[in-house]
Design a protein around this motif. Structure first.
Motif, mmCIF file in Angstrom:
data_model
loop_
_atom_site.group_PDB
_atom_site.id
_atom_site.type_symbol
_atom_site.label_atom_id
_atom_site.label_comp_id
_atom_site.label_asym_id
_atom_site.label_seq_id
_atom_site.Cartn_x
_atom_site.Cartn_y
_atom_site.Cartn_z
ATOM 1 N N LEU A 1 0.806 -1.213 0.000
ATOM 2 C CA LEU A 1 0.000 0.000 0.000
ATOM 3 C C LEU A 1 0.839 1.263 0.000
ATOM 4 O O LEU A 1 0.534 2.212 -0.706
ATOM 5 C CB LEU A 1 -0.920 0.025 1.230
ATOM 6 C CG LEU A 1 -1.862 -1.152 1.389
ATOM 7 C CD1 LEU A 1 -2.605 -1.054 2.717
ATOM 8 C CD2 LEU A 1 -2.828 -1.236 0.225
ATOM 9 N N LEU A 2 1.894 1.265 0.804
ATOM 10 C CA LEU A 2 2.645 2.490 1.017
ATOM 11 C C LEU A 2 3.988 2.167 1.646
ATOM 12 O O LEU A 2 4.047 1.385 2.594
ATOM 13 C CB LEU A 2 1.837 3.379 1.970
ATOM 14 C CG LEU A 2 2.317 4.762 2.295
ATOM 15 C CD1 LEU A 2 2.176 5.674 1.079
ATOM 16 C CD2 LEU A 2 1.489 5.330 3.441
ATOM 17 N N ARG A 3 5.041 2.745 1.115
ATOM 18 C CA ARG A 3 6.354 2.637 1.762
ATOM 19 C C ARG A 3 6.451 3.764 2.782
ATOM 20 O O ARG A 3 6.119 4.911 2.471
ATOM 21 C CB ARG A 3 7.480 2.758 0.745
ATOM 22 C CG ARG A 3 8.866 2.621 1.388
ATOM 23 C CD ARG A 3 9.965 2.652 0.331
ATOM 24 N NE ARG A 3 11.248 2.852 0.940
ATOM 25 C CZ ARG A 3 12.049 1.878 1.369
ATOM 26 N NH1 ARG A 3 11.682 0.619 1.242
ATOM 27 N NH2 ARG A 3 13.217 2.133 1.914
ATOM 28 N N THR A 4 6.864 3.441 3.982
ATOM 29 C CA THR A 4 7.011 4.456 5.025
ATOM 30 C C THR A 4 8.469 4.862 5.136
ATOM 31 O O THR A 4 9.375 4.060 4.901
ATOM 32 C CB THR A 4 6.511 3.950 6.389
ATOM 33 O OG1 THR A 4 7.270 2.798 6.768
ATOM 34 C CG2 THR A 4 5.030 3.599 6.331
ATOM 35 N N GLU A 5 8.663 6.115 5.490
ATOM 36 C CA GLU A 5 9.996 6.703 5.625
ATOM 37 C C GLU A 5 10.040 7.540 6.892
ATOM 38 O O GLU A 5 9.009 8.085 7.308
ATOM 39 C CB GLU A 5 10.301 7.618 4.428
ATOM 40 C CG GLU A 5 10.221 6.963 3.068
ATOM 41 C CD GLU A 5 11.415 6.094 2.743
ATOM 42 O OE1 GLU A 5 12.462 6.224 3.414
ATOM 43 O OE2 GLU A 5 11.318 5.287 1.808
ATOM 44 N N GLN B 1 -3.988 7.718 -0.561
ATOM 45 C CA GLN B 1 -3.748 6.879 -1.737
ATOM 46 C C GLN B 1 -4.337 5.478 -1.566
ATOM 47 O O GLN B 1 -4.395 4.708 -2.514
ATOM 48 C CB GLN B 1 -2.247 6.701 -1.968
ATOM 49 C CG GLN B 1 -1.467 7.962 -2.148
ATOM 50 C CD GLN B 1 0.031 7.669 -2.134
ATOM 51 O OE1 GLN B 1 0.476 6.568 -2.401
ATOM 52 N NE2 GLN B 1 0.815 8.686 -1.821
ATOM 53 N N ILE B 2 -4.755 5.156 -0.356
ATOM 54 C CA ILE B 2 -5.159 3.789 -0.011
ATOM 55 C C ILE B 2 -6.659 3.608 -0.229
ATOM 56 O O ILE B 2 -7.453 4.506 0.053
ATOM 57 C CB ILE B 2 -4.752 3.489 1.445
ATOM 58 C CG1 ILE B 2 -3.210 3.505 1.538
ATOM 59 C CG2 ILE B 2 -5.315 2.162 1.922
ATOM 60 C CD1 ILE B 2 -2.670 3.402 2.928
ATOM 61 N N ALA C 1 -5.348 1.313 7.868
ATOM 62 C CA ALA C 1 -4.054 1.974 7.642
ATOM 63 C C ALA C 1 -3.857 3.106 8.643
ATOM 64 O O ALA C 1 -2.768 3.255 9.219
ATOM 65 C CB ALA C 1 -3.971 2.494 6.209
ATOM 66 N N LYS C 2 -4.886 3.903 8.870
ATOM 67 C CA LYS C 2 -4.795 4.978 9.871
ATOM 68 C C LYS C 2 -4.534 4.389 11.262
ATOM 69 O O LYS C 2 -3.756 4.928 12.034
ATOM 70 C CB LYS C 2 -6.066 5.823 9.867
ATOM 71 C CG LYS C 2 -6.193 6.699 8.643
ATOM 72 C CD LYS C 2 -7.476 7.519 8.673
ATOM 73 C CE LYS C 2 -7.543 8.456 7.487
ATOM 74 N NZ LYS C 2 -8.791 9.246 7.483
ATOM 75 N N GLU C 3 -5.203 3.282 11.529
ATOM 76 C CA GLU C 3 -5.003 2.579 12.792
ATOM 77 C C GLU C 3 -3.531 2.174 12.963
ATOM 78 O O GLU C 3 -2.956 2.336 14.042
ATOM 79 C CB GLU C 3 -5.911 1.348 12.782
ATOM 80 C CG GLU C 3 -5.944 0.513 14.006
ATOM 81 C CD GLU C 3 -6.946 -0.615 13.817
ATOM 82 O OE1 GLU C 3 -8.155 -0.377 13.982
ATOM 83 O OE2 GLU C 3 -6.509 -1.737 13.488
#
Length: 178
Positions: free
Chosen positions: A102-106, A116-117, A125-127
């Protein structure tokens, strides 16, 4: 929020999901021995005509690897669980395993990239963002059906959790739930 490097990954199954969600988690633990998993929710199928509801969750996998390499590994987990990715209609049929990056975190990343999800995964995802940051996780929206699954004797799904594979003892443990 200062996020660690890793990936938010969506999990879904509407064929034997009580067995396949834990199998996907076990496969992800083969990639990294610790991960965080959201609550597990029952959702109606989106974009497919099926009477079978999905179980969905979002996982945070703290790995620093290229997305294409991770996708190859998650595709292998799906294939092991019986998903045929060669079918042209693969997005329109029931599935044993669906694992999406879904998303790469940095470090230093902020929550606004979450839009985007897909909407059905966005609350999970927010959780995960809140859970990773040590913030209280929000109450579930009325009407959300929370489910549980068993993974190596551990019950998962009611609350976000951190799970760990201890190779020395050959066990999977829930090391935190809140």
């Amino acid at each position: 929020m200062n996020l660690p490097v890793g990936y938010l990954i969506g999990l879904g199954s509407n064929i034997a999901p009580a067995q396949n969600i834990p199998a996907m988690l076990a496969g992800l633990l083969d990639i990294h021995p610790r991960l965080m998993v959201s609550r597990i929710v029952r959702t109606a199928p989106k974009g497919i005509d099926s009477p079978h509801d999905f179980l969905n969750a979002v996982v945070f996998l703290p790995v620093d690897m290229p997305a294409d390499e991770l996708k190859q590994r998650t595709n292998a987990i799906e294939a092991k669980l019986g998903r045929d990715r060669s079918r042209p209609d693969k997005k329109l049929i029931d599935r044993t395993a669906d694992i999406d990056l879904l998303l790469r975190t940095e470090p230093g990343q902020r929550d606004e990239r979450l839009d985007q999800i897909e909407s059905y995964l966005l609350p999970r995802a927010k959780e995960m963002f809140d859970y990773i940051a040590g913030r209280p996780t929000p109450a579930v929206t009325p009407g959300t059906q929370i489910e549980t699954v068993m993974l190596d004797g551990c019950t998962l799904g009611q609350t976000p959790a951190t799970i760990d594979r201890d190779d020395r003892a050959g066990l999977i443990r829930v090391i935190e739930q809140r």
